[in-house]
Scaffold this active site. Structure first.
Site, PDB file in Angstrom:
ATOM      1  CE  LYS A  71      -3.984  -1.814   2.493  1.00 60.16           C
ATOM      2  NZ  LYS A  71      -4.974  -1.539   3.545  1.00 60.16           N
ATOM      3  CG  ASP A 106      -7.791   0.799   3.649  1.00 62.34           C
ATOM      4  OD1 ASP A 106      -8.555  -0.097   3.253  1.00 62.34           O
ATOM      5  OD2 ASP A 106      -6.557   0.774   3.475  1.00 62.34           O
TER       6      ASP A 106
END
Ligand code: ATR
Length: 269
Positions: A71, A106
């Site tokens: 990420k 997220d």
């Protein structure tokens, strides 16, 4: 599922990737919305990340989710990174096209899950445990909503580093604030790798929200949250909600959360 010459390809890359639940519900969403598309897992080791991205682009893959451990590293390989993902320092959604774009969903998944059990996060006192990658998405969401955040981390220097980026107060121990907060968020890997009481769990209060980012596990924190009459949330709903946001970014369609949850329930039961 029918795969045709016209089928668009989506997926998720991570290392390892075997346990990902995303293909399960993303494929169900494509089916439900009636899109000619499939979503597949790709196991990509860190040294192959750049090559993999180039390959995905060349193969005309439309979009991918990015998971651990890529990420952060993926950011510098993209043509465009949205502001929130930049602040968090992590991208979990990539859209391919004229340019390769990076997003972070997220924090949206986290907030949507939290808002299922409370109307407003503004002004709420929150204790966040942990100062790693996932903590940053949580801190970003909480700051945006105007929560009052206390941050604790085993390695205090890392918490202090984050306090230079986000509006948080670093506390020397969770016990210091546990009885005065409405929400506790565990972003550490305790409960995943090893499990023990990060603080005295008897101090958890009735009605407090205890949100643990791991899912599908009977952790000590979960056990104690229930025993003490707290509202327990885990990362499963967050996983689905971040995935729904990714789906929206790729397709422009608003998917039905119930369809995704149904797919997971069938599998997990
Ligand atoms: P993630 O991306 O899931 O957040 P990470 O960036 O590796 O993973 O961060 C892991 C977090 O869990 C860190 O806050 C880490 O604390 P340290 O900064 O002190 O390492 C925390 N953590 C991991 N093991 C822990 C343990 N046994 N006790 C307390 N905290 C722990």
């Amino acid at each position: 599922m029918k795969i045709l010459g016209s089928t668009a390809l989506y997926g998720v890359i991570g290392y390892p990737i075997k346990h990902s639940l995303s293909p399960l519900f993303q494929n169900r969403l494509f089916e439900h919305v009636g899109l000619d598309a499939v979503y597949v897992p790709f196991e990509v080791s860190p040294d192959k990340l750049r090559t993999a991205l180039e390959g995905l682009k060349a193969l005309n893959v439309r979009g991918i989710n990015i998971t651990i451990p890529h990420k952060e590293a993926v950011i510098e390989m993209l043509d465009f990174v949205k502001e929130d993902a930049k602040s968090i320092g992590a991208v979990n959604t990539v859209k391919f096209g004229e340019r390769t774009e990076g997003y972070n969903t997220d924090w949206i998944g986290f907030l949507r899950t939290l808002k299922e059990v409370m109307d407003d996060v503004k002004g709420k006192k929150v204790l966040v445990l942990g100062a790693g990658g996932s903590s940053r998405a949580v801190l970003y969401a909480l700051e945006r909503e105007g929560a009052q955040v206390f941050l604790w981390n085993r390695t205090k220097e890392k918490a202090e580093k984050l306090s230079e980026i986000f509006r948080v107060e670093v506390v020397p121990s969770p016990e210091e604030v546990i009885s005065s907060v409405q929400i506790v968020v565990n972003t550490t890997s305790v409960g995943l790798t090893e499990d023990y009481q990060i603080f005295d769990y008897e101090l958890i209060q009735e009605g407090q929200v205890v949100f643990e980012l791991v899912y599908g596990r009977d952790t000590l924190l979960k056990e104690w949250a229930k025993r003490r009459g707290a509202i327990y949330l885990d990362g499963l709903r967050m996983l689905v909600y971040q995935g729904l946001e990714s789906f929206k970014i790729w397709t422009g369609c608003e998917p039905n959360p119930k369809v995704a949850f149904q797919a997971l329930e069938e599998r997990l039961n």
